[in-house]
Scaffold this active site. Structure first.
Site, PDB file in Angstrom:
ATOM      1  N   LEU A   1       0.811  -1.221   0.000  1.00 49.38           N
ATOM      2  CA  LEU A   1       0.000   0.000   0.000  1.00 49.38           C
ATOM      3  C   LEU A   1       0.850   1.280   0.000  1.00 49.38           C
ATOM      4  O   LEU A   1       1.746   1.436   0.823  1.00 49.38           O
ATOM      5  CB  LEU A   1      -0.912  -0.002   1.236  1.00 49.38           C
ATOM      6  CG  LEU A   1      -2.008   1.072   1.242  1.00 49.38           C
ATOM      7  CD1 LEU A   1      -2.974   0.874   0.099  1.00 49.38           C
ATOM      8  CD2 LEU A   1      -2.719   1.072   2.577  1.00 49.38           C
ATOM      9  N   ASP A   2       0.531   2.181  -0.904  1.00 54.24           N
ATOM     10  CA  ASP A   2       1.201   3.490  -1.006  1.00 54.24           C
ATOM     11  C   ASP A   2       2.687   3.383  -1.324  1.00 54.24           C
ATOM     12  O   ASP A   2       3.447   4.333  -1.125  1.00 54.24           O
ATOM     13  CB  ASP A   2       1.014   4.324   0.278  1.00 54.24           C
ATOM     14  CG  ASP A   2      -0.445   4.620   0.563  1.00 54.24           C
ATOM     15  OD1 ASP A   2      -1.240   4.615  -0.394  1.00 54.24           O
ATOM     16  OD2 ASP A   2      -0.799   4.849   1.727  1.00 54.24           O
TER      17      ASP A   2
END
Lengths: 286, 286, 286, 286
Positions: B228-229
């Site tokens: 994530l990210d």
């Protein structure tokens, strides 16, 4: 020790240019490290910049140059190949405000700008500038009055020739070059104008900007032509201002814009990133 | 009517690539309209994007493709040639905030974005979005709960396949994709994160930014990965803020950054300007 | 000759603050030249900066101070009044990279920064810095090793006291201050970190940025606290980069960002524009 | 329910203004939520914007207004107090390019802009605009030819009066207002010009910018005066371009600049952040 080379070319656009150049370099044993190109479909012109180095010690740059010249003839190109070990020779002109000069000197000192500064010229005496330290760079005091302008420009031109200066940088030099000198220095002389051209041409642009109430100010580095503030633009940048900013604030904020815009423009030129395109420039930015 | 083609390739760097490609296109009768290349000397990788069109009606794109494929085999390239008449098919996912979706729809409507939006998916019902008008674009309501996540992702994957979506855009879609779906959509799924990554990962980045007291906020468009990210970044931009800005002000200012960053990223991808480079991207900007 | 004064205050927000301060200055015969204020509704704090000068020679600053102190007591304010003729005394610390130091020295020389540089400290000898010219500014060589760190920090603290330094500027000073010294210098010591915090804390941020593949880099000026890279941020700025930029390019581009961010932050502080607000700052920008 | 009020004032600078206003509000039981002021030392003018709300239900806005009016008379101020519950009434004029209109409509829809759009006027029929959805906003088709210009301006003026429009926004409206209408709408009519004024006044500014070879383009929101493109500037912004950008690229990139510049300017005006200052504006930005 081997070197890196920068090839730049421009010509009328036509099929086969990239194939010819890249095949030639490949055949001569060179690696292409970087290449940028641009088709100007309006003027049907083609521009290219190639950085290359030898893949082996057997490479012969003279042979490569000879082949490239043949290609240049075939395609009617303006073509140049420069050995990056030969640094550009630069002459800097300055009047009273020295922030751009100081900045260029600093960048050269720490090795950021790949150039020799072969001299500093001013229409003010050296102590008026209060320069921190020019090191080995010769300083030339060429005061200009209406009467002496012609002979001082002759002295300047002699200096350009004697120093072998390939580039003349007007780093907040407040004298206008004559049409004759501008013509001699065409595509070899950069000026920093302290406004976001074409807004606020002429004198005191920050005062003009203040009077007009703009919300953003800027600076412009351009080639010098006989048409004042109309030369081909190389680089521009801006900064936000507000109603609170006085003309003095604009001058202060402007110094930061001017020095970074001029430094970028000079770097682009000494790295052969700027190609003439009529009244405009092609700038192959890194 | 003839078309324009975009060739993209990447491979290990080696001599002769440009010569081979440009000579092939020249021999097949094509004009190179634009070419950009990049050597990543760290990873010894080479990337290239070439735009070309036929110089005459005799040109045969199948023949050209066949020659190019032979070159790709020889140099072990990932190579693709796309006919620009075939627009990219894009599926847009959105939750409650629709500013990015509305912006993409508008840009497509006025012809700025060369793509088909083949569907809009939301985990909220259409009336919750209060969308102005989707025109002919089908809307799919796929509500997600912890229990239904797996089956809804299956539905989403089916939708991707049925619509032939080549690109999935998470336009402020607030559900995290599973590792499995992220893997299936690798290099085909873009997210807009409302912070200047790697700062302020995770939830409520504007509140994090406000709490930290930063003076500039930003947004980041990146490919979605299972981490994530942490996906490869395509585009970022920022805006200046001050101590006066509340979290709500940041959210408001952020909307403008988000929509322009995402729009640029989507445009770069649908115009084949973005090439994968490990954890990073090569973006051949116009 | 009369002077200009800068009043700064902060306190819990409550009715009547502006009325009290402005009525007092009016009654004492002072003109308000500039005033900025900020209510932090989250923390219920109030911040104000007022620039004022005497309307007539009869004005008595001691009387005004006495009245203002009474107001400060009534409202439980932190309040200070500074005579702008008394320039801030600043101590600059530097390691090997001197672009920020050179920039600060230049700005002070041309009168852009209203401060006295009372000394330059480095953990490297002066000739390692190759500084152009410090003029009258004393240079102090305080080399730091793991063994000597405690005594060198003592020497530094002595220097701060002896020079009367009100502000310590870490201008790319690569030693981490101890928790004790950071505590002593709280709100009086600024650092320039060469990344856009909170991204890329710690060592080699440009290499981290390159590895992550960001499209924009930045720099951050912040107060030093014992929590490394977590101090209250004063100023940040950024510049766009591309996949073509090597770590060395980022370092070069970063120098320009660092020096302008640090110069702004120092100017804000010496002009009393920066007020502490917990983990954050209020910056009354001109 | 109580409201928030915005007070704006301007007058010749003189001692005691801030004391008078803040003491009055304090005495009337109001809290100052925000205050910004500006002394224009060139013109000796003073400008102020104060946001305030009642500290208790006993507050009486009529009494406060009456006291403030007395202050205004004493100091010869232009003073206004507005209840923020009464949203500004805005009339939007548009020609063929609707990106600014669509953007304003969207911002109003999501509650970002505190205004009523009381009508949309175009010199093109509604279907030419292909507007997504005006909702409840009336559309007025007022085609303009050389012959009908006078009567159509009369119709427009009637519309302004009937709708109670306090602000007229020329959102890429390609008709020049007559001197008479411009005079009637003085300080009440905003235009977005698609260049960075004062550069590239008049028609086709992006084509002018392309021909001149600038490296940055911009947009300008300004009040309309009878002197075309010379009205007081409210907001400007810019974006970097390169030699690769065609006029069409500039138009595309310009759309993004135009809509954000116009949106900011409209927001500043409807939030009473913009005060007239001769040929210039004071803009109290948040």
């Amino acid at each position: 020790m081997s070197s890196t080379y920068i090839l730049t070319l421009s010509c009328a656009n036509q099929p086969g240019i990239v194939a010819a150049v890249s095949s030639c370099l490949f055949a001569q044993g060179y690696n292409i490290l970087d290449a940028q190109q641009f088709d100007d479909t309006e003027t049907n012109s083609f521009f290219m910049r190639v950085v290359f180095d030898p893949a082996s010690p057997e490479c012969n740059i003279d042979a490569a140059r000879s082949e490239l010249d043949a290609i240049a003839t075939r395609f009617k190109m303006r073509l140049s190949v420069r050995d990056t070990r030969q640094k550009r020779r630069v002459l800097v002109l300055v009047s009273k405000f020295d922030h751009c000069l100081v900045d260029l000197l600093y960048r050269r000192r720490i090795g950021e700008m790949d150039m020799h500064i072969v001299g500093v010229v001013s229409n003010h005496p050296q102590d008026a500038l209060d320069l921190p330290d020019l090191g080995m760079v010769p300083f030339h005091y060429l005061p200009v009055t209406r009467e002496t302008r012609i002979e001082q420009e002759a002295a300047l031109w002699t200096l350009v020739q004697e120093t072998g200066a390939e580039l003349v940088v007007l780093a907040r030099y407040m004298q206008v070059l004559s049409e004759e000198l501008a013509a001699k220095l065409v595509w070899r002389c950069i000026n920093i104008h302290h406004s976001f051209l074409p807004g606020f041409k002429g004198a005191k642009p920050y005062h003009q900007a203040h009077a007009r109430g703009v919300k953003v100010i800027g600076a412009t580095a351009h080639f010098v032509t006989s048409d004042l503030d109309e030369g081909p633009i190389i680089e521009q940048d801006v900064e936000r201002i507000s109603h609170r900013d006085t003309p003095d604030d604009l001058i202060r904020k402007g110094r930061d814009i001017e020095r970074r815009v001029l430094a970028r423009a000079v770097r682009y030129v000494v790295e052969d990133r700027v190609l003439p395109n009529g009244r405009k420039t092609v700038v192959f930015i890194d």
